[in-house]
Design a protein around this motif. Sequence first.
Motif, mmCIF file in Angstrom:
data_model
loop_
_atom_site.group_PDB
_atom_site.id
_atom_site.type_symbol
_atom_site.label_atom_id
_atom_site.label_comp_id
_atom_site.label_asym_id
_atom_site.label_seq_id
_atom_site.Cartn_x
_atom_site.Cartn_y
_atom_site.Cartn_z
ATOM 1 N N ALA A 1 13.775 -30.091 22.145
ATOM 2 C CA ALA A 1 12.734 -30.794 22.895
ATOM 3 C C ALA A 1 11.345 -30.291 22.508
ATOM 4 O O ALA A 1 10.391 -31.068 22.403
ATOM 5 C CB ALA A 1 12.969 -30.632 24.392
ATOM 6 N N ALA A 2 11.235 -28.990 22.267
ATOM 7 C CA ALA A 2 9.954 -28.424 21.846
ATOM 8 C C ALA A 2 9.560 -28.923 20.463
ATOM 9 O O ALA A 2 8.398 -29.280 20.212
ATOM 10 C CB ALA A 2 10.034 -26.896 21.857
ATOM 11 N N ARG B 1 8.293 -32.442 20.677
ATOM 12 C CA ARG B 1 6.916 -32.506 21.185
ATOM 13 C C ARG B 1 5.909 -32.315 20.054
ATOM 14 O O ARG B 1 4.929 -33.054 19.931
ATOM 15 C CB ARG B 1 6.702 -31.433 22.259
ATOM 16 N N VAL C 1 1.983 -25.392 23.194
ATOM 17 C CA VAL C 1 3.051 -26.374 23.400
ATOM 18 C C VAL C 1 4.410 -25.677 23.462
ATOM 19 O O VAL C 1 5.236 -25.968 24.338
ATOM 20 C CB VAL C 1 3.035 -27.422 22.265
ATOM 21 N N GLU D 1 4.850 -23.891 26.710
ATOM 22 C CA GLU D 1 5.027 -24.867 27.790
ATOM 23 C C GLU D 1 6.458 -25.410 27.799
ATOM 24 O O GLU D 1 7.004 -25.738 28.858
ATOM 25 C CB GLU D 1 4.031 -26.006 27.616
ATOM 26 N N CYS D 2 7.080 -25.464 26.613
ATOM 27 C CA CYS D 2 8.447 -25.981 26.487
ATOM 28 C C CYS D 2 9.507 -24.886 26.659
ATOM 29 O O CYS D 2 10.701 -25.133 26.440
ATOM 30 C CB CYS D 2 8.628 -26.654 25.136
ATOM 31 N N GLU E 1 16.777 -27.138 24.613
ATOM 32 C CA GLU E 1 15.398 -26.809 24.964
ATOM 33 C C GLU E 1 14.535 -26.678 23.704
ATOM 34 O O GLU E 1 13.404 -27.170 23.651
ATOM 35 C CB GLU E 1 15.382 -25.500 25.750
#
Length: 533
Positions: free
Chosen positions: A294-295, A298, A363, A366-367, A291
């Motif tokens: 992935a952040a 982004r 961001v 959100e992640c 997780e």
Amino acid sequence: MDMLWSGWGDPAQATPLPETVIGLLRDLLGVKPAATAPVTLDEIPVPASPLTAEALGALAEAVGDEAHVRTDAETRIRHTRGKSTPDLLRIRGGDVTDVPAAVVLPASHDDVLAVLRACAAHGLALVPFGGGTSVVGGLAPERRRPFVTLDLRRMDGLLALDPVSRTATLQPGLRAPHAEALLAEHGFTLGHFPQSYEWATIGGFAAARSSGQASAGYGRFDEMVLGLTLATPEGTLEAGRAPRSAAGPDLRQLVLGSEGAFGVITSVTVRLRPLPRTRVYEGWRFASFEEGAAALRRLAQDGPRPTVLRLSDETETLIGLAQPGAIGSPDAGDGPGAGCQAIAGYEGTAEDVAHRRELAAAVLRECGGTYLGEEPGDRWAHGRYSAPYLRDALLDVGAFAETLETAAFWSRVPELYAAVRAALTTALTEAGTPPLVMCHISHIYENGASLYFTVVSAQGEDPVAHWAPAKRAAGEAILAAGGTISHHHGVGTDHRDWYVREAGPLGVEALRAVKRRLDPAGLLNPGVLLPRD
């Protein structure tokens, strides 16, 4: 001031491990005190220099004074190998098989050329030496002939500064803190802060393609270099005369990362940034490494990009190595079930920092990120250079601790992460020393990221031999999973065999052709970067 001969950095900054941590190492990994105590500097038997009076005289003439050619035992020991864990274990055991025949201190580009001529005339190999922080065997050439170490510490000046173009020309022996101090007097920063920052030099940064902890904002060192000068046995090579050029291949890129095998870097022209007025570092928590990665992706791809951005996996977060300065304290790891900790840092004007923080926070939330405030960021910033000291403390109590790093495209990062952890765990467990393997994403790009692994285990009967199979297994896993054998530590001798496979036969032959043209007698760092013909 010289670095500690048997460890890292300033001895005054070394801190013993707390008893609680020593007990954890004993119970978790079976760590026990070494059977024999490390030797002292005076106990190491150093053979007399094999250089003839004629060779010593030629070297002294090259640098203008025999005082700048040193053959005493202590100086030669302090220039023996680098600072990898095997390097330190060997020197602590009194092994000086890689000791140089002499240490030579030039003061100028012309001095370096003269030393190269003297070495050629007397059949001596030469190893450039900046801060001595190599962790990949970059200072231990193949020993087919006597070699001298070229210590560049006297070449430590700011040669030119162009505030209009925002460039500076620096000498190679300039240590990073001194460089930052000189540039700060003019309102600028280089923005290059690797973990070796306190001791590494400008020339070493260029020679090894260094990457700093603030690379997300300032870039890697090779991206900062606009020009450089290289002294070779065949003469002087100048590369870079404009910010960008389409005049053929970029010769700067041929020199950057060459690790002293093609020549000695004697000046580097770099681009500058204004000194940041505001610096803010903050912590974030993610439920898993996947997780968190992935952040980071982004932000790397879509922005806004922080100046510093790094993510520790679950193990590194739990142990507390995400903040080495907190090891053994109640704050280490932020308690059980800590997930994965990320650090985001912002440098610039107050307005710019506030704007980027707000957008990036949206961001990260959100992640799946949870904001931890500025305290974890401040603690990371305070201890950002302390991990090598922690490694020394681990060695002192009988633990084995080493690092390795790699990089891959984002789509390959999960496979690479799993493969290297499995390779290290399997190899060391089979050796009877099951390890603790930790990892963090240390550098991010639009297209991929760097993974930095830390391994801790018991030392075993022969600590150096115990590590070799694990290092080989990790190297094989890296290539098989699509990673590069080195993101920022360089090649040296330790990574050379995998680098040859990564570059391919034709690529290696092209580099050998360059080596033969610039260094036909093979004097420079023999066996480093490329195998001998």
